[in-house]
Design a protein around this motif. Structure first.
Motif, PDB file in Angstrom:
ATOM      1  N   VAL A  97       0.828  -1.201   0.000  1.00 32.08           N
ATOM      2  CA  VAL A  97       0.000   0.000   0.000  1.00 32.08           C
ATOM      3  C   VAL A  97       0.868   1.258   0.000  1.00 32.08           C
ATOM      4  CG1 VAL A  97      -0.286   0.428   2.456  1.00 32.08           C
ATOM      5  CG2 VAL A  97      -2.194   0.861   0.910  1.00 32.08           C
ATOM      6  N   LEU A  98       2.132   1.129   0.354  1.00 31.85           N
ATOM      7  CA  LEU A  98       3.060   2.255   0.298  1.00 31.85           C
ATOM      8  C   LEU A  98       3.666   2.419  -1.099  1.00 31.85           C
ATOM      9  CD1 LEU A  98       4.935   1.761   3.691  1.00 31.85           C
ATOM     10  CD2 LEU A  98       3.185   3.457   3.157  1.00 31.85           C
ATOM     11  N   GLY A  99       3.231   1.572  -2.038  1.00 33.51           N
ATOM     12  CA  GLY A  99       3.743   1.666  -3.399  1.00 33.51           C
ATOM     13  C   GLY A  99       5.102   1.006  -3.575  1.00 33.51           C
ATOM     14  N   LEU A 100       5.465   0.102  -2.665  1.00 32.51           N
ATOM     15  CA  LEU A 100       6.767  -0.551  -2.702  1.00 32.51           C
ATOM     16  C   LEU A 100       6.589  -2.046  -2.934  1.00 32.51           C
ATOM     17  CD1 LEU A 100       8.216   1.300   0.411  1.00 32.51           C
ATOM     18  CD2 LEU A 100       8.678   1.837  -1.987  1.00 32.51           C
ATOM     19  N   VAL A 101       7.685  -2.766  -3.046  1.00 31.65           N
ATOM     20  CA  VAL A 101       7.650  -4.204  -3.257  1.00 31.65           C
ATOM     21  C   VAL A 101       8.514  -4.878  -2.188  1.00 31.65           C
ATOM     22  CG1 VAL A 101       7.272  -3.924  -5.733  1.00 31.65           C
ATOM     23  CG2 VAL A 101       9.597  -4.204  -4.867  1.00 31.65           C
ATOM     24  N   VAL A 102       8.372  -6.190  -2.072  1.00 32.62           N
ATOM     25  CA  VAL A 102       9.114  -6.960  -1.079  1.00 32.62           C
ATOM     26  C   VAL A 102       9.980  -8.000  -1.782  1.00 32.62           C
ATOM     27  CG1 VAL A 102       8.963  -8.515   0.901  1.00 32.62           C
ATOM     28  CG2 VAL A 102       7.321  -6.646   0.650  1.00 32.62           C
ATOM     29  N   ALA A 103      11.251  -8.015  -1.454  1.00 27.09           N
ATOM     30  CA  ALA A 103      12.171  -9.051  -1.942  1.00 27.09           C
ATOM     31  C   ALA A 103      12.478  -9.988  -0.779  1.00 27.09           C
ATOM     32  CB  ALA A 103      13.452  -8.423  -2.476  1.00 27.09           C
ATOM     33  N   LEU A 104      12.316 -11.280  -1.010  1.00 25.23           N
ATOM     34  CA  LEU A 104      12.554 -12.283   0.024  1.00 25.23           C
ATOM     35  C   LEU A 104      13.617 -13.268  -0.438  1.00 25.23           C
ATOM     36  CD1 LEU A 104       8.827 -13.171   0.843  1.00 25.23           C
ATOM     37  CD2 LEU A 104      10.303 -11.651   2.153  1.00 25.23           C
ATOM     38  N   SER A 105      14.376 -13.783   0.500  1.00 24.28           N
ATOM     39  CA  SER A 105      15.310 -14.870   0.233  1.00 24.28           C
ATOM     40  C   SER A 105      15.074 -15.960   1.266  1.00 24.28           C
ATOM     41  CB  SER A 105      16.769 -14.393   0.315  1.00 24.28           C
ATOM     42  OG  SER A 105      17.100 -13.537  -0.754  1.00 24.28           O
ATOM     43  N   VAL A 106      15.139 -17.209   0.823  1.00 27.63           N
ATOM     44  CA  VAL A 106      14.984 -18.340   1.732  1.00 27.63           C
ATOM     45  C   VAL A 106      15.898 -19.465   1.280  1.00 27.63           C
ATOM     46  CG1 VAL A 106      12.990 -19.188   0.417  1.00 27.63           C
ATOM     47  CG2 VAL A 106      13.361 -19.979   2.751  1.00 27.63           C
ATOM     48  N   ARG A 163      20.082  -6.034  -7.361  1.00 31.80           N
ATOM     49  CA  ARG A 163      20.515  -4.973  -6.454  1.00 31.80           C
ATOM     50  C   ARG A 163      19.796  -5.039  -5.113  1.00 31.80           C
ATOM     51  NH1 ARG A 163      19.903   1.539  -7.617  1.00 31.80           N
ATOM     52  NH2 ARG A 163      20.737   2.250  -5.615  1.00 31.80           N
ATOM     53  N   TRP A 164      18.615  -5.654  -5.088  1.00 32.33           N
ATOM     54  CA  TRP A 164      17.789  -5.617  -3.881  1.00 32.33           C
ATOM     55  C   TRP A 164      17.644  -6.978  -3.216  1.00 32.33           C
ATOM     56  CZ3 TRP A 164      16.583  -0.973  -1.988  1.00 32.33           C
ATOM     57  CH2 TRP A 164      16.675   0.120  -2.859  1.00 32.33           C
ATOM     58  N   VAL A 165      18.312  -8.010  -3.702  1.00 32.55           N
ATOM     59  CA  VAL A 165      18.226  -9.329  -3.075  1.00 32.55           C
ATOM     60  C   VAL A 165      18.796  -9.254  -1.658  1.00 32.55           C
ATOM     61  CG1 VAL A 165      19.071 -11.695  -3.134  1.00 32.55           C
ATOM     62  CG2 VAL A 165      18.295 -10.596  -5.236  1.00 32.55           C
ATOM     63  N   PRO A 166      18.029  -9.655  -0.638  1.00 28.07           N
ATOM     64  CA  PRO A 166      18.515  -9.497   0.738  1.00 28.07           C
ATOM     65  C   PRO A 166      19.499 -10.569   1.177  1.00 28.07           C
ATOM     66  CG  PRO A 166      16.317 -10.435   0.738  1.00 28.07           C
ATOM     67  CD  PRO A 166      16.642 -10.132  -0.702  1.00 28.07           C
ATOM     68  N   GLY A 167      19.474 -11.733   0.534  1.00 30.65           N
ATOM     69  CA  GLY A 167      20.295 -12.838   1.017  1.00 30.65           C
ATOM     70  C   GLY A 167      19.619 -13.516   2.206  1.00 30.65           C
ATOM     71  N   ALA A 168      19.848 -14.807   2.376  1.00 27.54           N
ATOM     72  CA  ALA A 168      19.203 -15.571   3.442  1.00 27.54           C
ATOM     73  C   ALA A 168      20.186 -15.781   4.586  1.00 27.54           C
ATOM     74  CB  ALA A 168      18.692 -16.909   2.901  1.00 27.54           C
ATOM     75  N   HIS A 169      20.139 -14.882   5.584  1.00 22.38           N
ATOM     76  CA  HIS A 169      21.104 -14.930   6.687  1.00 22.38           C
ATOM     77  C   HIS A 169      20.458 -15.080   8.058  1.00 22.38           C
ATOM     78  CE1 HIS A 169      24.031 -13.742   3.711  1.00 22.38           C
ATOM     79  NE2 HIS A 169      23.403 -12.599   3.485  1.00 22.38           N
ATOM     80  N   HIS A 170      19.172 -14.739   8.191  1.00 18.11           N
ATOM     81  CA  HIS A 170      18.534 -14.725   9.500  1.00 18.11           C
ATOM     82  C   HIS A 170      17.922 -16.083   9.826  1.00 18.11           C
ATOM     83  CE1 HIS A 170      19.134 -10.426   9.721  1.00 18.11           C
ATOM     84  NE2 HIS A 170      18.550 -10.286   8.540  1.00 18.11           N
ATOM     85  N   ARG A 171      17.980 -16.473  11.097  1.00 19.72           N
ATOM     86  CA  ARG A 171      17.466 -17.771  11.514  1.00 19.72           C
ATOM     87  C   ARG A 171      15.941 -17.814  11.587  1.00 19.72           C
ATOM     88  NH1 ARG A 171      22.125 -17.552  15.029  1.00 19.72           N
ATOM     89  NH2 ARG A 171      23.560 -19.265  14.584  1.00 19.72           N
TER      90      ARG A 171
END
Length: 233
Positions: A48-57, A90-98
């Motif tokens: 709704v803020l006009g943005l997108v979400v990038a996820l890594s798993v 450029r926006w890939v977050p990488g999968a680092h969090h448990r």
């Protein structure tokens, strides 16, 4: 807190300091996850803020018993501007969090890095704002929902990651479509005889994109050994 010497144990030193002069005292410790919303709530809020979400798993559960390798499921989340759909790397977050909650918390703390780029330059254009934010979700007012009623998209992503152990998958969620990107094709293209390249599955919803990606498994030779640091950056 200052350690008395380089070999001192931080926890033991801390407990000694806080209990000094309080014989028989008790110390209550609480270990709680970040106070972050669910992944579904964050996705709808970001849209709704006009943005997108990038996820890594990435699924490293096959590494059980090898403590020098990454363990368990790892997650990453990042809020990105709309142009991330054409500049995903450029926006890939990488999968680092448990945990998912840690990944969501980190993404929201960095929200302004992307939101600044979504502010209209025309002073007469209204800035998008959420209409409702509660524990159930966000009423984004979009005619379509990329989550399509999925209150917990974590299960879908976990199931997909399990099909590609040791591989970091990237998912891009926009208000009206989902992209699931696998690292490489299972075999070279018969038409171009080209080498392995990235494969992207696009669908109107997350469930459909995950189903498409899950039906095209990589060959064993294309699945790298899961290595890396066993920590949570």
């Amino acid at each position: 807190m200052c350690l008395p010497d380089a070999d001192a144990d931080p926890l033991e030193t801390y407990l000694r300091q806080v209990t000094t002069g309080q014989p028989g005292g008790r110390i209550l410790l609480q270990a709680a996850p970040p106070a972050a919303p669910s992944l579904a709530t964050m996705v709808r809020l970001v849209h709704v803020l006009g943005l997108v979400v990038a996820l890594s798993v990435a699924d490293h559960r096959a590494n059980a018993g090898a403590p020098h390798l990454v363990q368990g499921l790892r997650w990453g989340a990042r809020v990105a501007p709309p142009e991330a759909t054409t500049d995903l790397l450029r926006w890939v977050p990488g999968a680092h969090h448990r945990t998912v909650s840690r990944a969501v918390d980190r993404a929201l703390r960095d929200l302004r890095n992307a939101s600044d780029r979504a502010v209209p330059t025309d002073p007469y254009t209204a800035i998008l704002t959420p209409t409702n934010n509660n524990t159930v979700g966000v009423d984004v007012g979009h005619p379509r929902d990329v989550l399509a009623g999925q209150d917990d998209p974590v299960l879908l992503l976990t199931t997909l990651a399990a099909k590609y152990p040791g591989v970091t998958l990237t998912v891009l969620l926009t208000p009206d479509r989902c992209k699931v990107q696998l690292p490489r094709e299972s075999r070279p293209s018969a038409e171009t005889n080209a080498g392995p390249r990235k494969v992207v599955f696009t669908a109107p919803t997350l469930a459909e994109a995950v189903a498409a990606a899950g039906s095209a498994p990589l060959e064993p030779a294309d699945v790298p050994a899961a290595q890396g640091r066993n920590d949570d950056s």
